[in-house]
Write an enzyme that holds these catalytic residues in place. Sequence first.
Site, PDB file in Angstrom:
ATOM      1  N   HIS A 129       0.837  -1.213   0.000  1.00 55.47           N
ATOM      2  CA  HIS A 129       0.000   0.000   0.000  1.00 55.47           C
ATOM      3  C   HIS A 129       0.863   1.251   0.000  1.00 55.47           C
ATOM      4  O   HIS A 129       1.870   1.316   0.698  1.00 55.47           O
ATOM      5  CB  HIS A 129      -0.934   0.001   1.222  1.00 55.47           C
ATOM      6  CG  HIS A 129      -2.054  -0.990   1.079  1.00 55.47           C
ATOM      7  ND1 HIS A 129      -1.849  -2.351   1.136  1.00 55.47           N
ATOM      8  CD2 HIS A 129      -3.379  -0.804   0.826  1.00 55.47           C
ATOM      9  CE1 HIS A 129      -3.007  -2.965   0.935  1.00 55.47           C
ATOM     10  NE2 HIS A 129      -3.946  -2.062   0.743  1.00 55.47           N
ATOM     11  N   PHE A 168       1.344   2.790   7.441  1.00 55.89           N
ATOM     12  CA  PHE A 168       0.036   3.004   8.077  1.00 55.89           C
ATOM     13  C   PHE A 168      -1.038   2.818   7.008  1.00 55.89           C
ATOM     14  O   PHE A 168      -0.999   3.470   5.961  1.00 55.89           O
ATOM     15  CB  PHE A 168      -0.017   4.435   8.623  1.00 55.89           C
ATOM     16  CG  PHE A 168      -1.360   4.845   9.143  1.00 55.89           C
ATOM     17  CD1 PHE A 168      -1.817   4.365  10.360  1.00 55.89           C
ATOM     18  CD2 PHE A 168      -2.159   5.731   8.427  1.00 55.89           C
ATOM     19  CE1 PHE A 168      -3.056   4.757  10.860  1.00 55.89           C
ATOM     20  CE2 PHE A 168      -3.396   6.135   8.919  1.00 55.89           C
ATOM     21  CZ  PHE A 168      -3.848   5.649  10.140  1.00 55.89           C
ATOM     22  N   SER A 207      -6.536   3.922  -5.599  1.00 55.58           N
ATOM     23  CA  SER A 207      -5.961   4.609  -4.442  1.00 55.58           C
ATOM     24  C   SER A 207      -6.096   6.127  -4.595  1.00 55.58           C
ATOM     25  O   SER A 207      -6.411   6.835  -3.630  1.00 55.58           O
ATOM     26  CB  SER A 207      -4.492   4.199  -4.284  1.00 55.58           C
ATOM     27  OG  SER A 207      -3.944   4.829  -3.165  1.00 55.58           O
ATOM     28  N   ALA A 247      -9.423   4.984   3.443  1.00 56.27           N
ATOM     29  CA  ALA A 247      -9.562   6.436   3.278  1.00 56.27           C
ATOM     30  C   ALA A 247     -11.016   6.823   3.001  1.00 56.27           C
ATOM     31  O   ALA A 247     -11.486   7.866   3.469  1.00 56.27           O
ATOM     32  CB  ALA A 247      -8.654   6.916   2.151  1.00 56.27           C
ATOM     33  N   GLU A 252      -9.603   7.133  -3.721  1.00 52.28           N
ATOM     34  CA  GLU A 252      -9.849   6.992  -2.282  1.00 52.28           C
ATOM     35  C   GLU A 252      -9.200   8.144  -1.500  1.00 52.28           C
ATOM     36  O   GLU A 252      -9.822   8.749  -0.626  1.00 52.28           O
ATOM     37  CB  GLU A 252      -9.309   5.633  -1.813  1.00 52.28           C
ATOM     38  CG  GLU A 252     -10.140   4.480  -2.346  1.00 52.28           C
ATOM     39  CD  GLU A 252      -9.401   3.153  -2.483  1.00 52.28           C
ATOM     40  OE1 GLU A 252     -10.019   2.181  -2.951  1.00 52.28           O
ATOM     41  OE2 GLU A 252      -8.207   3.077  -2.138  1.00 52.28           O
ATOM     42  N   GLN A 253      -7.961   8.435  -1.852  1.00 50.96           N
ATOM     43  CA  GLN A 253      -7.241   9.500  -1.136  1.00 50.96           C
ATOM     44  C   GLN A 253      -7.883  10.860  -1.418  1.00 50.96           C
ATOM     45  O   GLN A 253      -7.970  11.721  -0.546  1.00 50.96           O
ATOM     46  CB  GLN A 253      -5.762   9.478  -1.515  1.00 50.96           C
ATOM     47  CG  GLN A 253      -5.098   8.159  -1.113  1.00 50.96           C
ATOM     48  CD  GLN A 253      -3.590   8.241  -1.007  1.00 50.96           C
ATOM     49  OE1 GLN A 253      -3.050   9.236  -0.540  1.00 50.96           O
ATOM     50  NE2 GLN A 253      -2.911   7.193  -1.433  1.00 50.96           N
TER      51      GLN A 253
HETATM   52  N1  LIG Z   1      -1.819   3.721   3.200  1.00 53.34           N
HETATM   53  C1  LIG Z   1      -3.120   3.495   2.933  1.00 53.34           C
HETATM   54  O1  LIG Z   1      -3.952   3.378   3.821  1.00 53.34           O
HETATM   55  N2  LIG Z   1      -3.451   3.414   1.634  1.00 53.34           N
HETATM   56  C2  LIG Z   1      -4.745   3.027   1.214  1.00 53.34           C
HETATM   57  N3  LIG Z   1      -5.911   3.417   1.921  1.00 53.34           N
HETATM   58  C3  LIG Z   1      -6.911   3.551   1.035  1.00 53.34           C
HETATM   59  O2  LIG Z   1      -8.092   3.776   1.315  1.00 53.34           O
HETATM   60  N4  LIG Z   1      -6.429   3.434  -0.236  1.00 53.34           N
HETATM   61  C4  LIG Z   1      -5.078   3.227  -0.185  1.00 53.34           C
HETATM   62  O3  LIG Z   1      -4.289   3.138  -1.113  1.00 53.34           O
END
Ligand SMILES: NC(=O)N[C@H]1NC(=O)NC1=O
Length: 177
Positions: free
Chosen positions: A71, A123, A88, A127, A91-92
């Site tokens: 991740h 971590f 990702s 998200a 999500e971010q």
């Molecule tokens: N570091 C981390 O939590 N990354 C993840 N979380 C998320 O929701 N998408 C991600 O890539």
Amino acid sequence: MAKLYYLDEVNNLGYGEFTDIFGNIVEHCPVIAAAVWSRRPFSDFRSMGKAFCDVLDDLPGCVKEGVLRCHPDLAGRLAQMDTLTSESKNEQKTAGLLDLSVEEQLLLSKNNASYMSKFQFPFVICARENKKDTILTNIVIRQENCKDVELNIGIEEVKKIARLRLMNIIEMHQSNI
Ligand SMILES: NC(=O)N[C@H]1NC(=O)NC1=O
């Protein structure tokens, strides 16, 4: 908008196609999708989601750590270089992590680094189920935990991420075919 798959279509996919389609349900871990393939047929969305969770639960601890290491850091180097996977990145973005102030960015970078230095994996948090404020709080609080607890929490977060990613690919309504 990406194609949505009915479960009866999914149940008839060969493992190559299945892995192409579901290979990033767990970030950068197509091997998980390849393992889930042999658990078909799925009677409903829940049982398909559970298959991903069961495969994750069955992994030995060192491989669970490996899954977490696949991740990207939240608002980290890949986000800054715009080389995140599309999942990702969305999500971010939803959590507001691609729009941080300079202070928030520095705080998150500092905590990403101290978390990584303590646990030797990044971590991980779902998200889409959080906002930047709860993420900035959680990354501090969770550093109080021991490594085993964090490994378990991290994998539970991976399951939440996987379930939401699956919902974006599976058609929830019954097929009329
Ligand atoms: N570091 C981390 O939590 N990354 C993840 N979380 C998320 O929701 N998408 C991600 O890539």
